[in-house]
Motif scaffolding. Structure first.
Motif, short mmCIF file in Angstrom:
data_model
loop_
_atom_site.label_atom_id
_atom_site.label_comp_id
_atom_site.label_asym_id
_atom_site.label_seq_id
_atom_site.Cartn_x
_atom_site.Cartn_y
_atom_site.Cartn_z
N THR A 36 0.30 -1.41 0.10
CA THR A 36 0.11 0.16 0.25
C THR A 36 1.02 0.90 0.15
O THR A 36 1.87 1.14 0.72
CB THR A 36 -0.51 -0.03 1.47
OG1 THR A 36 -0.10 -0.08 2.16
CG2 THR A 36 -1.97 -1.15 1.45
N LYS A 45 2.84 9.26 -6.16
CA LYS A 45 2.37 8.37 -5.21
C LYS A 45 1.42 7.96 -6.99
O LYS A 45 2.03 7.15 -8.10
CB LYS A 45 0.48 8.45 -4.75
CG LYS A 45 1.10 8.67 -3.57
CD LYS A 45 0.15 8.35 -2.38
CE LYS A 45 -1.40 9.52 -2.61
NZ LYS A 45 -0.49 10.89 -3.03
N GLU A 174 -6.35 4.28 -5.73
CA GLU A 174 -7.63 5.06 -4.65
C GLU A 174 -8.30 4.62 -5.18
O GLU A 174 -9.58 5.35 -5.78
CB GLU A 174 -7.15 6.64 -5.33
CG GLU A 174 -6.18 7.27 -4.58
CD GLU A 174 -5.89 8.51 -4.40
OE1 GLU A 174 -6.83 8.88 -3.74
OE2 GLU A 174 -4.57 9.55 -4.68
N MET A 204 -1.39 -0.35 -4.16
CA MET A 204 -2.34 0.38 -4.03
C MET A 204 -1.80 1.39 -3.19
O MET A 204 -1.40 1.52 -2.78
CB MET A 204 -2.95 -0.71 -3.33
CG MET A 204 -4.47 -0.13 -3.06
SD MET A 204 -5.63 -0.83 -2.09
CE MET A 204 -5.02 -0.16 -0.41
N THR A 206 -3.45 4.51 -2.26
CA THR A 206 -4.81 5.24 -0.86
C THR A 206 -4.49 6.47 -0.32
O THR A 206 -3.17 6.44 0.39
CB THR A 206 -5.15 3.45 -0.70
OG1 THR A 206 -6.75 4.55 0.63
CG2 THR A 206 -4.08 3.53 0.80
N GLN A 211 -7.24 1.59 5.44
CA GLN A 211 -6.80 0.80 4.56
C GLN A 211 -5.09 0.48 4.37
O GLN A 211 -5.25 -0.85 4.08
CB GLN A 211 -7.03 1.38 3.20
CG GLN A 211 -8.87 1.53 3.10
CD GLN A 211 -10.00 1.85 1.96
OE1 GLN A 211 -8.21 2.50 0.82
NE2 GLN A 211 -10.76 1.98 1.35
N ALA A 212 -4.68 1.23 4.46
CA ALA A 212 -2.94 1.32 4.35
C ALA A 212 -2.74 0.30 5.01
O ALA A 212 -1.58 -0.39 4.99
CB ALA A 212 -2.31 2.51 4.07
N GLY A 216 -2.96 -5.54 2.54
CA GLY A 216 -1.47 -6.06 2.18
C GLY A 216 -0.24 -6.63 3.12
O GLY A 216 -0.41 -6.52 4.37
N LEU A 219 3.87 -1.73 3.63
CA LEU A 219 3.22 -0.51 3.27
C LEU A 219 4.51 0.66 3.13
O LEU A 219 5.70 0.93 3.46
CB LEU A 219 3.16 0.65 4.85
CG LEU A 219 2.23 1.86 4.94
CD1 LEU A 219 0.51 1.83 5.86
CD2 LEU A 219 3.34 2.33 5.31
#
Length: 261
Positions: A36, A45, A174, A204, A206, A211-212, A216, A219
């Protein structure tokens, strides 16, 4: 599996508006990694995903997938390796194409064009089975235009289209940001299920720090085109949103001092 080596991307080069979007960024994902990516606006990003997907060619550095240098490949050739879901639910589907036509388009992505795009009976059964796994009733609406679906349904379809052919790399940009909380939760559930079922290596982006942290195994935090913080394993599992916010505050303080010096 995915390797970026000292990738630099600069917009508006040699002008007063020059912007370094990626600054000698290096990143490696091994098979099965789910990474993430967080960072403030302008951290680089989405540029990172654009470079990996072949949408943008970096000024310098290399991008490799499965030990193949894809840095200068045209985007349709990179698509053989990569599936992607965007923030806008309308971006990943043809609004005037039916659900099954959209799935057929995804099935053919990165392959030679031709008769493979025809929706055969065998393909239709595969599509029906995949749609049924979403538990949204879309398997009974395969002749419905994608443009008639709700935002959550359309994003779920986009996610399925990006994932069900087993790309070497799944890019999520996102992909829940434009959805209300209930539909965002649905798409996150589907993301977890699809990534696990197909064993997808995933990157991913975000803005949702919860969520991050919850998704997964790794990070990364970006700032001004660089990776300035990374968490993995137990450190990621034990981290909190407050920890990430404190890290952001440190970055801001350093940036402010730099500007004033």
């Amino acid at each position: 599996m995915l390797e970026l080596h000292e990738v630099t991307q600069i917009f508006f080069r040699h002008t007063a508006n020059e912007k370094v979007a990626l600054d000698k960024l290096s990143l490696t994902l091994t098979e099965g990694d789910f990474v993430t990516v967080i960072g403030s606006n302008g951290a680089g990003k989405s540029t990172l995903l654009n470079v990996v997907a072949g949408e943008q060619r970096p000024v310098s550095g290399t991008v490799s997938i499965d030990d193949r240098n894809v840095t200068r490949l045209p985007v349709h050739k990179v698509a053989r390796y990569v599936g992607r879901v965007f923030q806008d639910p309308t971006a990943g589907t043809m609004p005037h194409g039916t659900i099954e036509q959209n799935l057929a388009m995804a099935w053919a992505r990165g392959r030679r064009r031709g008769l493979r795009r025809a929706v055969t009976r065998a393909k239709r059964e595969i599509f029906r089975a995949e749609l049924a796994r979403l538990e949204l009733g879309l398997e009974d609406r395969m002749r419905t235009d994608a443009g008639l679906l709700s935002g959550g349904q359309r994003q779920a379809l986009s996610l399925l289209m990006a994932a069900f052919t087993g790309p070497r790399l799944l890019l999520l940009d996102e992909h829940t940001a434009a959805l209300d909380p209930a539909r965002a939760a649905l798409v996150i559930r589907l993301t977890r299920e699809l990534v696990e079922r197909h064993g997808l290596t995933t990157l991913m982006v975000t803005h949702n720090m919860q969520q991050a942290l919850s998704m997964g195994n790794r990070l990364i935090m970006m700032h001004e085109g660089r990776i300035i913080h990374e968490l993995a394993g137990a450190a990621k599992q034990q981290a909190t949103v407050e920890d990430l916010l404190r890290q952001f505050e440190k970055i801001k303080a350093v940036s402010d001092r730099t500007l004033l010096s």
